[in-house]
Enzyme design. Structure first.
Site, PDB file in Angstrom:
ATOM      1  N   ASP A  41     -10.974  -4.584  11.958  1.00 18.56           N
ATOM      2  CA  ASP A  41     -11.162  -6.001  12.272  1.00 18.56           C
ATOM      3  C   ASP A  41     -12.382  -6.219  13.164  1.00 18.56           C
ATOM      4  OD1 ASP A  41      -9.981  -4.624  14.300  1.00 18.56           O
ATOM      5  OD2 ASP A  41      -8.218  -5.904  14.476  1.00 18.56           O
ATOM      6  N   ASP A  56       0.815  -1.215   0.000  1.00 15.07           N
ATOM      7  CA  ASP A  56       0.000   0.000   0.000  1.00 15.07           C
ATOM      8  C   ASP A  56       0.848   1.264   0.000  1.00 15.07           C
ATOM      9  OD1 ASP A  56      -2.743   0.378  -0.257  1.00 15.07           O
ATOM     10  OD2 ASP A  56      -2.944   1.135   1.784  1.00 15.07           O
TER      11      ASP A  56
END
Length: 1074
Positions: A773, A390
């Site tokens: 998450d 990324d």
């Protein structure tokens, strides 16, 4: 797809598609597909054969269970007349004699008209021809040459991942079925009990033996079946046939089991919890009814704090009411899906590795993670590794290229000698006898050679890192002189490079390696990229286009595979016929390397991972913790699970509010209808032309209900990706043109692909919090999915943790900030989706996960109260009687008893428990406090905070050198203040007692007790401030003692909490006439 042939970069929005480094050789032609004649009867073992028309003989039109014609005739005449698998009564086929019961059926053979649906009849698609060939050879001409994806070379038209065993139309039997054999497809009758299809329903052992005796095939002596009373015979199950039958029996057994906590431990634990709750009620009754008049403000603050602590304890305690352990059976998994000498039936898995900054996440650590993945014990054609960069760093790209080359030597070495772990850095660091259990004489020589190869590999990686420290003014250029597309990390096209693949990239022994793909999604100014969650969603899409594994497993770049059996451990749950249909993910516990022996800052997080997560596993499953988790791809796509009638019963909230027996509420019935449609749905065979024409002609219930526009709004404008979402067992649609795969992959990672879709809202990793998450797992549980906590004896994954105090606090700050963001979002568990399938205690656990940062406010106040009491000579508790003192003693006793019993059934050590308690105070007085204020600023004022990547540097200056590094940050101010105030308060209180006489020492002990309690909890923080013991400057100690003494003496002299009148009275009592 060819490996190592060049990079593909482009932007769908800008209509750019560039191929870099166009060189390489064409791969070999595609492999031939095995014919249909090899399919074996699952009763007698003979070939199934063909019908009179030349088609494969099919006895059961419901499940296509492979049975030959003689066995079919025998079952109809002398047997139970039902299919051994689905229990559907056999229908008479052409040429078969009639048996009793046939008169009830129509005199028409089902097999002839099974698929002749007419257009517009509403029952299904119109199929052309007599039957359907599912083999890849029927979809593509293996000798048809098409342009290579990564170069301008030619490759075979066969798609390696589009093999029929990837399709979802498979016999669910545990016995082996040739995946290349076409089977008829039929829409499943929804009126039948669909949950019994293929689930422990094959129990024909005695009939098999009887059939073998009558047909004289594979004769087994009858005397072997019964023991001889005189000892002259074998027991049942002995001999070759008995061993085969035993293997069949073992293959039908469950792949895992629940290991309950011993009842004597668990019942006592629950009794203590109830007693503690009762004692807590009496304690608060006393505290509220006995205020302290002369210190009313201090008393009120203390009571409010204690009430909040009690609520926090309830939220944390009751989700641990049903703790369980689990055990897997890898041998049974191999017997059922991966028999030796037969093609593997294990499902394909795509593994995601995420990285951002190679300077904070060293490439060598990422390389070790990738190497451990490539060497995993799993069929190589079923594993694909995707590395998400990324930060578009050329350092990551070049280091991954070096890793792919080294993997050609490392992977065969690991598999040949069966070494663990398969990350070379950690394997060679082991201080154990590496010759244990090694029997090959060549091992020592090969190990030395491999260690030398790895040292050279490390030098090459270190050279790349040193070169990357200084960026050229014109930017980086690749080996062929091409400018690196990712020179601007905030404005660059999407990039994909296939380093290893099934049509290239062989190891030194000539064996194939798992696919390794480098992915860097497109980034442009003005677009919201959603940090890690956005990167993971891009990996979901690109992997679905290229390989489409049925399951996904994500790990951080510093979490390597410590066990090569990790994927098989997960498949014991995911491929279990009973659990797999409703399991969204399998979470593995986090384990860490490089932590100091005493775990000063509770980096191991043992209490949460080994106590709280086990408790949740007994309810609806553990939370997703961000790494080491294997996902069901269908759950990430936002689909509902396949639930049974028992699973669809209303939970306790619905029953209490709506009455469980009288009338079921409408939301429950709608939910049940929606869930049952998932059960009725059958796996489709997709044609890309049909999708482009409006999704017409699919047999899947979902595709018939959703129009083309709804699919685009949900998944985005990629017909190839949309088709892959319906392949429940993974694999690529057979009619996909491989020449367009990489171009479509560039499309799905473009920065504008998610606009006006449900990505990040209902699909994939959920946006809205830096702790994506928690949010992602919560959404799955809210839909009714369950999760599994897998804790094998050998930890499957290990990673590195920030052992430095400042880095550790920044990590905790990010977690707490994410919880605060969820608290103020629409996904807050306090009010979100009460009509869904989230269980009550699971909701309580999620509520506790998002409200715990708020505990920092009462915790700060409660930690300061002892110092204020010492300085003002007042106390938050009035003088208590013996009766009231008993409740205080029982309160502390119940707290310790609960903790001790938790340690007993969980196996956690008392030192780990104490470190957890200490860091709860340290984090609560620092990171959690800042998270509350930063979260409020973000929600109310829109002021966002930057995400800081946790440093994962190696200990180059010795063992645990990073532990003693002092980095000043504003997070250290609140706990330092609390610590200094309590130290000063203790000195002031003792000084006051010395001046006041012995009668003041009694009340002093109570105040000192609470102040010492605070200091003991902050002791690791104090050691972190002081640094390494032998490096503590003497001048710091001297000045600390001197300043504390001066301040205490001045405090006693000034005595600011005594009024002027009291001072005058005191002066009058003891003046010049005294």
């Amino acid at each position: 797809m060819a490996a190592n042939r060049g990079m593909v970069a482009g932007s769908h929005n800008r209509n750019e598609f560039v191929m870099i480094r166009n060189d390489g050789d064409a791969p070999a032609p595609g492999k031939e597909v095995k014919g249909a004649g090899g399919q074996a009867c699952q009763i007698c073992g003979d070939t199934v054969g063909v019908s009179a028309t030349g088609d494969v003989f099919v006895a059961c039109n419901e499940c296509a269970f492979p049975v030959c014609r003689p066995c079919y005739e025998y079952e109809r005449k002398d047997g139970v007349q039902c299919c051994p698998q689905c229990k559907t009564r056999y229908k008479r086929l052409k040429g078969s004699p009639r048996v009793p019961g046939d008169e009830e059926e129509e005199d028409v053979d089902d097999l002839d008209n099974e698929f002749n649906y007419k257009q517009g009849n509403g029952k299904g698609p119109e199929w052309q021809g007599e039957d359907i060939d599912l083999s890849s050879s029927s979809c593509h001409d293996p000798h048809h040459r098409i342009p290579r994806l990564t170069t301008r070379q030619q490759i075979s038209g066969e798609i390696p991942d589009a093999s029929p065993d990837r399709h979802s139309i498979r016999s669910p039997t545990s016995s082996y079925v040739d995946p290349s054999v076409p089977v008829p497809v039929r829409i499943v009758d929804p009126s039948k009990d669909l949950n019994s299809y293929g689930l422990n329903s094959v129990d024909w052992k005695e009939r098999v033996e009887s059939r073998r005796v009558k047909q004289d095939k594979n004769m087994m002596q009858v005397t072997n079946k019964y023991p001889d009373p005189r000892g002259g015979g074998d027991m049942e199950g002995t001999g070759s046939n008995g061993e085969d039958m035993q293997m069949v029996d073992d293959a039908r057994l469950p792949l895992s089991r629940i290991v309950p906590i011993p009842a004597n431990q668990l019942n006592l634990y629950r009794i203590v919890i109830i007693l503690r709750l009762i004692i807590l009620c009496f304690f608060f009754q006393y505290r509220v009814s006995h205020p302290v008049r002369d210190a009313y403000g201090l008393w009120l603050v203390s009571v409010i704090c204690e009430i909040w602590f009690a609520l926090s304890w309830l939220l944390d305690q009751f989700p641990k009411w049903y703790p369980i352990n689990r055990e897997t059976y890898l041998d049974r998994l191999a017997l059922r899906y991966d028999r030796e000498g037969e093609p593997s039936q294990l499902c394909p898995i795509d593994i995601f590795v995420s990285t951002v900054d190679p300077l904070k996440e060293p490439p060598l650590i990422t390389a070790n993670t990738v190497l451990s993945i490539l060497a995993v014990d799993y069929p190589v054609d079923k594993v694909s590794c995707y590395v998400s960069d990324d930060g578009s760093a050329m350092l990551t790209f070049e280091s991954l290229s070096e890793t792919a080359e080294f993997a050609r030597k490392w992977v065969p070495f690991c598999k040949k000698h069966n070494i663990e772990p398969r990350a070379p850095e950690f394997y060679f660091q082991q201080k154990i006898d590496y010759l244990k259990d090694k029997i090959q004489p060549s091992f020592v020589k090969e190990r030395r050679a491999m260690k030398r190869e790895y040292e050279e590999f490390k030098i090459r990686i270190n050279a790349l890192v040193a070169k990357a420290q200084k960026v050229p003014e014109e930017g980086w250029t690749m080996a062929d002189g091409t400018a690196w597309p990712g020179n601007n990390p905030r404005d660059h096209p999407g990039m994909i490079q296939v380093f290893l693949g099934h049509s290239g990239g062989l190891d030194t022994d000539g064996n194939e390696l798992p696919r390794l793909v480098y992915v860097s999604r497109e980034k442009r100014p003005g677009f919201q990229h959603h940090k890690k969650a956005g990167a993971m969603n891009a990996l979901i899409r690109v992997s679905a286009v290229l390989t489409n594994g049925a399951y996904l497993l994500n790990v951080d770049c510093d979490h390597y595979f410590n066990s090569s059996k990790a994927l098989r451990e997960a498949m014991c749950f995911m491929m279990d016929p009973a659990l797999g249909r409703k399991t969204c993910y399998v979470q593995f516990p986090q384990r860490f390397d490089g932590i100091d022996l005493h775990d000063r800052y509770a980096n191991r997080n043992i209490v949460f991972l080994d106590i709280n997560m086990k408790g949740l596993d007994g309810i609806q499953g553990p939370m997703y913790v961000g790494t080491g988790c294997c996902f069901n791809r269908q759950a990430l796509y936002g689909y509902d699970p396949v639930l049974t009638e028992a699973d669809l019963e209303p939970n306790i909230v619905v029953k209490s509010c709506c009455g469980g027996r009288k009338k079921k509420n409408k939301s429950y019935m709608d939910t049940k209808t929606r869930m049952m449609k998932r059960t009725e749905s059958s796996a489709p065979i997709f044609n890309m032309e049909d999708i482009e024409e409006g999704i017409e002609g699919y047999e899947d219930e979902r595709s018939m209900l959703m129009s083309q526009k709804r699919l685009e709004k949900r998944f985005g404008q990629s017909p190839i990706f949309t088709a892959s979402t319906f392949m429940t067992q993974g694999g690529i649609p057979p009619s996909t043109n491989p020449a367009s795969l990489l171009k479509e992959a560039i499309h799905v990672i473009s920065c504008g692909y998610e606009d006006k879709t449900e990505w990040g809202k209902e699909i994939g990793w959920i946006y809205g919090s830096v702790t994506e998450d928690i949010l992602t797992g919560f959404k799955m549980h809210a839909r009714g999915w369950i999760s599994i906590y897998c804790m094998p004896p050998r930890p499957c994954f290990k990673g590195s943790a920030p052992i430095n105090l400042s880095d550790r606090l920044n990590q905790v700050l990010r977690w707490a900030l994410g919880s605060v963001e969820i608290l103020f979002s629409r996904h807050c568990p306090i009010w979100y989706n009460y009509g869904g399938r989230l269980k009550l205690l699971e909701r309580v656990a999620y509520i506790n996960t998002i409200v715990y940062p708020i505990t920092s406010l009462p915790l700060i106040a409660y930690c300061v109260l002892p110092a204020i009491c010492l300085l003002t000579n007042k106390f938050i508790i009035p003088e208590i009687s013996n009766y009231a003192g008993m409740f205080f003693i029982l309160m502390f006793a119940s707290i310790f008893a609960t903790g001790i019993l938790e340690l007993r059934w969980s196996g956690v050590g008392i030192e780990d428990w104490w470190r957890n308690e200490q860091f709860w105070v340290i984090g609560g007085t620092s990171a959690h406090l800042f998270a509350v204020f930063q979260g409020l600023l973000k929600v109310l004022a829109g002021i966002d905070t930057n995400f800081t990547v946790t440093s994962k540097a190696n200990d180059e200056d010795g063992d645990f050198a990073e532990l003693y590094v002092f980095k000043w940050t504003s997070l250290l101010i609140p706990p330092t203040t609390v610590l200094v105030i309590n130290l000063v308060g203790m000195v002031a209180g003792i000084s006051y007692a010395i001046n006041s006489g012995y009668q003041s020492w009694g009340p002093l002990f109570g105040k000192l007790f609470f102040s010492i309690w605070v200091i003991l909890h902050l002791y690791p923080f104090l050691k972190g401030l002081m640094g390494k013991q032998n490096r503590t400057p003497t001048i710091v100690i001297v000045w600390s003692i001197l300043l504390a003494s001066i301040f205490s003496l001045l405090w006693v002299k000034i005595d600011p909490f005594i009024s002027d009148t009291q001072k005058a009275v005191a002066m009058g009592q003891c003046g010049v006439n005294c």
